[in-house]
Design a protein around this motif. Structure first.
Motif, PDB file in Angstrom:
ATOM      1  N   THR A 192     -30.125  14.674 -89.596  1.00 11.03           N
ATOM      2  CA  THR A 192     -29.395  13.485 -90.033  1.00 11.03           C
ATOM      3  C   THR A 192     -30.032  12.891 -91.267  1.00 11.03           C
ATOM      4  O   THR A 192     -31.218  12.571 -91.285  1.00 11.03           O
ATOM      5  N   SER A 214     -24.297  11.387 -85.320  1.00  5.11           N
ATOM      6  CA  SER A 214     -25.066  12.559 -84.869  1.00  5.11           C
ATOM      7  C   SER A 214     -25.304  12.511 -83.370  1.00  5.11           C
ATOM      8  O   SER A 214     -25.209  13.535 -82.675  1.00  5.11           O
ATOM      9  N   GLU A 215     -25.600  11.321 -82.850  1.00  7.24           N
ATOM     10  CA  GLU A 215     -25.858  11.185 -81.413  1.00  7.24           C
ATOM     11  C   GLU A 215     -24.611  11.509 -80.597  1.00  7.24           C
ATOM     12  O   GLU A 215     -24.701  12.134 -79.533  1.00  7.24           O
ATOM     13  N   GLN A 216     -23.436  11.090 -81.095  1.00  6.63           N
ATOM     14  CA  GLN A 216     -22.191  11.429 -80.397  1.00  6.63           C
ATOM     15  C   GLN A 216     -21.932  12.935 -80.444  1.00  6.63           C
ATOM     16  O   GLN A 216     -21.488  13.535 -79.462  1.00  6.63           O
ATOM     17  N   LYS A 266     -24.217  14.788 -77.896  1.00  6.48           N
ATOM     18  CA  LYS A 266     -23.715  14.676 -76.520  1.00  6.48           C
ATOM     19  C   LYS A 266     -22.595  15.676 -76.266  1.00  6.48           C
ATOM     20  O   LYS A 266     -22.548  16.335 -75.202  1.00  6.48           O
ATOM     21  N   HIS A 310     -32.793  17.491 -82.541  1.00  5.38           N
ATOM     22  CA  HIS A 310     -32.495  16.584 -83.650  1.00  5.38           C
ATOM     23  C   HIS A 310     -33.716  16.403 -84.540  1.00  5.38           C
ATOM     24  O   HIS A 310     -34.803  16.067 -84.043  1.00  5.38           O
ATOM     25  N   ARG A 336     -22.975   9.280 -76.032  1.00  2.00           N
ATOM     26  CA  ARG A 336     -23.882   9.938 -76.976  1.00  2.00           C
ATOM     27  C   ARG A 336     -25.246  10.155 -76.343  1.00  2.00           C
ATOM     28  O   ARG A 336     -25.580   9.554 -75.322  1.00  2.00           O
ATOM     29  N   THR A 337     -26.020  11.008 -76.962  1.00  2.00           N
ATOM     30  CA  THR A 337     -27.398  11.252 -76.561  1.00  2.00           C
ATOM     31  C   THR A 337     -28.300  10.549 -77.564  1.00  2.00           C
ATOM     32  O   THR A 337     -28.275  10.872 -78.758  1.00  2.00           O
ATOM     33  N   LEU A 338     -29.080   9.587 -77.101  1.00  2.00           N
ATOM     34  CA  LEU A 338     -29.910   8.801 -78.017  1.00  2.00           C
ATOM     35  C   LEU A 338     -31.005   9.643 -78.641  1.00  2.00           C
ATOM     36  O   LEU A 338     -31.663  10.449 -77.970  1.00  2.00           O
ATOM     37  N   THR A 339     -31.218   9.434 -79.928  1.00  2.00           N
ATOM     38  CA  THR A 339     -32.361  10.019 -80.627  1.00  2.00           C
ATOM     39  C   THR A 339     -33.419   8.960 -80.909  1.00  2.00           C
ATOM     40  O   THR A 339     -34.512   9.272 -81.349  1.00  2.00           O
ATOM     41  N   THR A 340     -33.049   7.704 -80.694  1.00  2.00           N
ATOM     42  CA  THR A 340     -33.981   6.588 -80.821  1.00  2.00           C
ATOM     43  C   THR A 340     -34.825   6.524 -79.543  1.00  2.00           C
ATOM     44  O   THR A 340     -34.536   7.217 -78.574  1.00  2.00           O
ATOM     45  N   ALA A 363     -31.206   1.072 -79.043  1.00  3.84           N
ATOM     46  CA  ALA A 363     -30.042   1.813 -79.541  1.00  3.84           C
ATOM     47  C   ALA A 363     -29.336   1.039 -80.641  1.00  3.84           C
ATOM     48  O   ALA A 363     -29.368  -0.196 -80.676  1.00  3.84           O
TER      49      ALA A 363
END
Length: 438
Positions: free
Chosen positions: A13, A23-25, A28, A39, A135-139, A144
């Motif tokens: 990203t 990107s998070e969506q 997922k 990521h 989504r899958t969090l990258t934070t 979030a």
């Protein structure tokens, strides 16, 4: 023989937190059809690598192009498989990129990346069935970003965002509520509300400004500890949201409101549709309604029409207002914007850089002075990480990655990342603080 790893997808990203949410969506959805997704990995070895590009300013565009070229070289060496490119850069320059980068396997824009899922679902023969907002969090798992709208209707003279993302489009309140509740159930405590233009939220969907109603509903969700507002516009500001801020302790006394300049001739050239007097009225009214609020802004130097007098006016403005948090950048022409077509970019780059340096030196002094005044205060701190014998965290007035950090010596307590602690501030620097657990 291929060196890349089968069934692995790497996503890279570039650019802003709004891109990160996309990107998070995507992650997922890819996971839901059976892929192992990584990521921003230090070791990109996927059978597919997807670059989510930025196309906002020259440096960001160059960075995105360089990343694509690196990946194409890795593809040639069979260290990775297919290369997909999506995001703002492709939304804006799709035809040119196809001509210049024929070895890219597939291009997608900013809004059609769901076609990636359609393609790979067919290849996998697995149907993707998840909610639109999942989504899958990258934070970090306790924090979030919540993107509440896309696009912008302001059409400032220098800005390419409306060209890339189109008109302002709000998400329904019910959908955002559902997303926040789901994230709370997974341990998220801090919600950074983002949009290109927070101020306009709801105007397209409900026929009126609805930011205050949205934030009120989020504030009432059990488990939401902090809500922070990013990227408000000073014209048509939704004043009721400040009342919500005063009513709810979990709405951070923080506002990111980009002002860009203060000189009337420059503001006119920028097509900001606001004057110096009106800008000052907005700032003073915000501070009057929420006395303990901390304001973050972004300013621009070197825009056409900024002579020495106009720049000095900007300097005096910064000295007078004393922004709690401030960023700045030098003007750079963006393709197809009104300024690029109608105004001469005549200020030399070295002059722009000198002005930028001078402005940030003044802000550094202001930041040190404001931070020094905080010594002795007790504050609530969210721990972001633990390094050596220190907790490192932030207050409600500090957004992740862009604002101040607080360093706290570890005593006999046993806290973890994502915990809140009470801290007495003991020492100040321009862009960080020290404290002790109290």
């Amino acid at each position: 023989m291929a060196k890349f790893k089968k069934n692995r997808i790497d996503i890279i990203t570039m650019g802003c937190s709004k891109n990160l949410v996309d990107s998070e969506q995507l992650i997922k959805r890819l996971e839901s059809i059976g892929y192992n997704v990584f990521h921003d990995s230090d070791n990109v070895i996927g059978e597919i690598v997807i670059v989510n590009t930025c196309g906002f300013i020259g440096d960001a565009k160059e960075e995105s192009i360089n990343m694509i070229l690196e990946l194409l070289e890795a593809k040639k060496e069979k260290r990775i498989g297919r290369v997909f490119v999506m995001g703002c850069l492709t939304e804006r320059y799709l035809s040119d990129l196809k001509d210049e980068l024929p070895d890219v396997d597939r291009f997608y824009g900013k809004f059609d990346w769901n076609q990636i899922i359609e393609l790979l679902s067919k290849e996998k023969q697995i149907k993707c069935e998840i909610n639109a907002w999942e989504r899958t969090l990258t934070t970090p798992p306790y924090s979030a970003y919540i993107k509440i709208s896309e696009g912008c209707n302001r059409f400032c003279a220098y800005c390419a965002i409306p060209i890339i993302t189109g008109r302002h489009k709000s998400r329904p309140i019910e959908e955002i509520e559902a997303e926040v509740k789901d994230l709370v159930s997974k341990g998220v405590k801090e919600f950074n509300i983002i949009a290109q233009d927070l101020s306009a939220y709801g105007s397209d969907l409900y026929g009126k400004l609805m930011l205050s109603e949205l934030i009120e509903k989020i504030a009432l969700i059990e488990g939401v500890e902090w809500i922070r507002l990013h990227y408000a516009y000073p014209v048509d500001f939704p004043w009721e949201v400040l009342d919500v801020m005063n009513r709810h302790d979990n709405v951070c006394k923080y506002l990111d409101i980009a002002l860009q300049h203060i000189s009337d001739p420059v503001l006119k050239n920028m097509q900001r549709r606001i004057t110096k007097v009106e800008t000052l009225e907005v700032i003073n009214r915000i501070r009057r309604i929420v006395p303990d609020i901390k304001l973050r802004t972004t300013l621009m130097v070197g825009f056409p029409g900024e002579g020495e007098d106009e720049f000095n006016e900007l300097i005096e403005f910064v000295k007078e207002i004393k922004f709690d948090r401030m960023g700045a950048f030098a003007y750079c022409e963006e393709d197809d914007t009104w300024a690029q077509k109608n105004l001469e970019d005549s200020i030399p780059q070295e002059i722009k850089q000198e002005r930028l340096d001078q402005l940030m030196e003044i802000q550094e002094e202001i930041s040190l002075s404001l931070n020094t005044q905080m010594i002795g205060h007790n504050v609530k701190v969210l721990i972001d990480r633990i390094e050596g014998n220190e907790y490192i965290g932030r207050t409600q007035w500090d957004s992740p990655e862009v604002d101040l950090e607080i360093h706290i010596p570890i005593d006999d307590t046993d806290y973890s990342e994502g915990d809140f602690i009470n801290v007495t501030l003991t020492k100040a620097y321009p862009y960080e603080l020290e404290g002790k657990i109290c």
